[in-house]
Write a protein that holds these residues in place. Structure first.
Motif, short mmCIF file in Angstrom:
data_model
loop_
_atom_site.label_atom_id
_atom_site.label_comp_id
_atom_site.label_asym_id
_atom_site.label_seq_id
_atom_site.Cartn_x
_atom_site.Cartn_y
_atom_site.Cartn_z
N PHE A 146 0.84 -1.19 0.00
CA PHE A 146 0.00 0.00 0.00
C PHE A 146 0.88 1.24 0.00
O PHE A 146 1.97 1.24 0.58
CB PHE A 146 -0.88 0.04 1.25
CG PHE A 146 -1.91 -1.06 1.30
CD1 PHE A 146 -3.17 -0.88 0.77
CD2 PHE A 146 -1.61 -2.28 1.89
CE1 PHE A 146 -4.12 -1.89 0.81
CE2 PHE A 146 -2.55 -3.29 1.95
CZ PHE A 146 -3.81 -3.10 1.41
N LEU A 147 0.40 2.30 -0.64
CA LEU A 147 1.11 3.57 -0.71
C LEU A 147 0.17 4.68 -0.29
O LEU A 147 -1.02 4.68 -0.64
CB LEU A 147 1.58 3.83 -2.15
CG LEU A 147 2.17 5.22 -2.46
CD1 LEU A 147 3.50 5.41 -1.73
CD2 LEU A 147 2.35 5.39 -3.96
N SER A 148 0.73 5.64 0.44
CA SER A 148 0.03 6.89 0.71
C SER A 148 1.03 8.01 0.51
O SER A 148 2.22 7.84 0.77
CB SER A 148 -0.53 6.91 2.13
OG SER A 148 -1.47 7.95 2.25
N VAL A 149 0.54 9.15 0.04
CA VAL A 149 1.42 10.29 -0.24
C VAL A 149 0.81 11.53 0.41
O VAL A 149 -0.36 11.84 0.17
CB VAL A 149 1.59 10.51 -1.76
CG1 VAL A 149 2.42 11.75 -2.03
CG2 VAL A 149 2.21 9.28 -2.42
N ALA A 190 5.30 0.79 -8.35
CA ALA A 190 5.77 -0.39 -7.61
C ALA A 190 4.75 -0.97 -6.64
O ALA A 190 4.96 -2.07 -6.13
CB ALA A 190 7.05 -0.04 -6.86
N VAL A 191 3.67 -0.26 -6.37
CA VAL A 191 2.74 -0.70 -5.32
C VAL A 191 1.47 -1.30 -5.92
O VAL A 191 1.24 -1.23 -7.13
CB VAL A 191 2.39 0.45 -4.36
CG1 VAL A 191 3.66 1.02 -3.72
CG2 VAL A 191 1.60 1.54 -5.04
N ASP A 192 0.64 -1.84 -5.03
CA ASP A 192 -0.60 -2.50 -5.46
C ASP A 192 -1.85 -1.67 -5.24
O ASP A 192 -2.80 -1.74 -6.02
CB ASP A 192 -0.76 -3.82 -4.70
CG ASP A 192 0.40 -4.76 -4.93
OD1 ASP A 192 0.61 -5.17 -6.08
OD2 ASP A 192 1.13 -5.06 -3.96
N VAL A 193 -1.87 -0.88 -4.16
CA VAL A 193 -3.06 -0.13 -3.77
C VAL A 193 -2.64 1.21 -3.19
O VAL A 193 -1.65 1.29 -2.46
CB VAL A 193 -3.89 -0.90 -2.70
CG1 VAL A 193 -5.13 -0.12 -2.30
CG2 VAL A 193 -4.27 -2.29 -3.19
N PHE A 194 -3.41 2.24 -3.49
CA PHE A 194 -3.18 3.57 -2.91
C PHE A 194 -4.22 3.80 -1.83
O PHE A 194 -5.39 3.46 -1.99
CB PHE A 194 -3.29 4.66 -3.98
CG PHE A 194 -2.91 6.01 -3.47
CD1 PHE A 194 -1.58 6.40 -3.45
CD2 PHE A 194 -3.87 6.88 -2.99
CE1 PHE A 194 -1.21 7.64 -2.95
CE2 PHE A 194 -3.52 8.12 -2.49
CZ PHE A 194 -2.18 8.50 -2.48
N GLY A 213 -3.13 3.42 -12.62
CA GLY A 213 -3.86 2.16 -12.61
C GLY A 213 -3.91 1.49 -11.25
O GLY A 213 -3.90 0.26 -11.17
N LEU A 214 -4.00 2.30 -10.21
CA LEU A 214 -4.07 1.73 -8.87
C LEU A 214 -5.49 1.78 -8.31
O LEU A 214 -6.20 2.77 -8.51
CB LEU A 214 -3.17 2.51 -7.91
CG LEU A 214 -1.68 2.39 -8.15
CD1 LEU A 214 -0.90 3.32 -7.22
CD2 LEU A 214 -1.21 0.95 -7.96
N PRO A 215 -5.91 0.74 -7.63
CA PRO A 215 -7.13 0.86 -6.85
C PRO A 215 -6.87 1.82 -5.70
O PRO A 215 -5.73 1.96 -5.25
CB PRO A 215 -7.38 -0.55 -6.34
CG PRO A 215 -6.14 -1.32 -6.53
CD PRO A 215 -5.29 -0.57 -7.50
N VAL A 216 -7.91 2.48 -5.23
CA VAL A 216 -7.76 3.51 -4.21
C VAL A 216 -8.74 3.25 -3.06
O VAL A 216 -9.91 2.95 -3.31
CB VAL A 216 -8.01 4.92 -4.79
CG1 VAL A 216 -8.08 5.97 -3.70
CG2 VAL A 216 -6.94 5.27 -5.81
#
Length: 175
Positions: free
Chosen positions: A3-6, A71-75, A95-98
């Motif tokens: 998971f990614l958060s910015v 590089a990640v799967d989900v935002f 193209g990330l699910p959020v």
């Protein structure tokens, strides 16, 4: 699942909620929070909850940030309040699910709940954790939701935005 958060480490971004939602997920996923240096409060919370799967990454330039999106799967953006939340647009474009909250206007406008991501109530640790579990339990859904995210953003290009503005200006001028 990664998971990614910015964003900045400020209260309204809800990173305390994300950290609490990660409790119990230590062996199931990794979480990267990119955008600023973590404050002592967040470092303490990470240690207190034994979140060895959460990584605080400082500020990155746009070109460096792109590598994280790729590089990640989900935002995830657990915001308590966001006027728009441009990072949602960016994540969808890659193209990330959020997963975001009902207090993020970009999420409310661009996320088709259950199709390209999820909208959870702001402040709900359990709802956020449940949606994270959804992707952890079925990684194939990351791909399916991500495809829908990418397609959704095809309707939000600079060219289309310019055409909409042009039509609006012409409408005003003609009346």
């Amino acid at each position: 699942i990664v998971f990614l958060s910015v964003g900045q480490f400020i209260y309204r971004k809800g990173y305390d909620i994300l950290l609490k939602a990660c409790e119990g997920l230590q062996d199931l996923c990794d979480v990267y929070i990119v955008g600023a240096e973590a404050t002592d409060e967040y470092l303490y919370m990470k240690d207190k909850l034994y979140l060895n799967n959460v990584y605080f990454i400082g500020f990155k330039q746009k070109r460096e940030l792109i590598e994280y999106y790729k590089a990640v799967d989900v935002f995830v953006l657990p915001t308590r309040e966001d006027i728009w939340g441009l990072v949602i647009n960016e994540a969808l474009t890659y193209g990330l699910p959020v997963i975001t909250t009902d207090k993020c206007l970009a999420g409310v406008e661009l996320i088709d709940d259950g199709q390209n991501g999820f909208i959870v109530p702001a402040g709900s640790i359990d709802d956020l954790r449940n949606k994270m579990h959804f992707f952890i339990n079925d990684p194939y859904q990351c791909i399916q939701f991500g495809k829908k995210s990418f397609l959704k953003m095809q309707n939000y290009t600079i060219e289309q935005s310019a055409n909409e503005h042009f039509r609006a200006f012409n409408k005003v001028l003609s009346s």
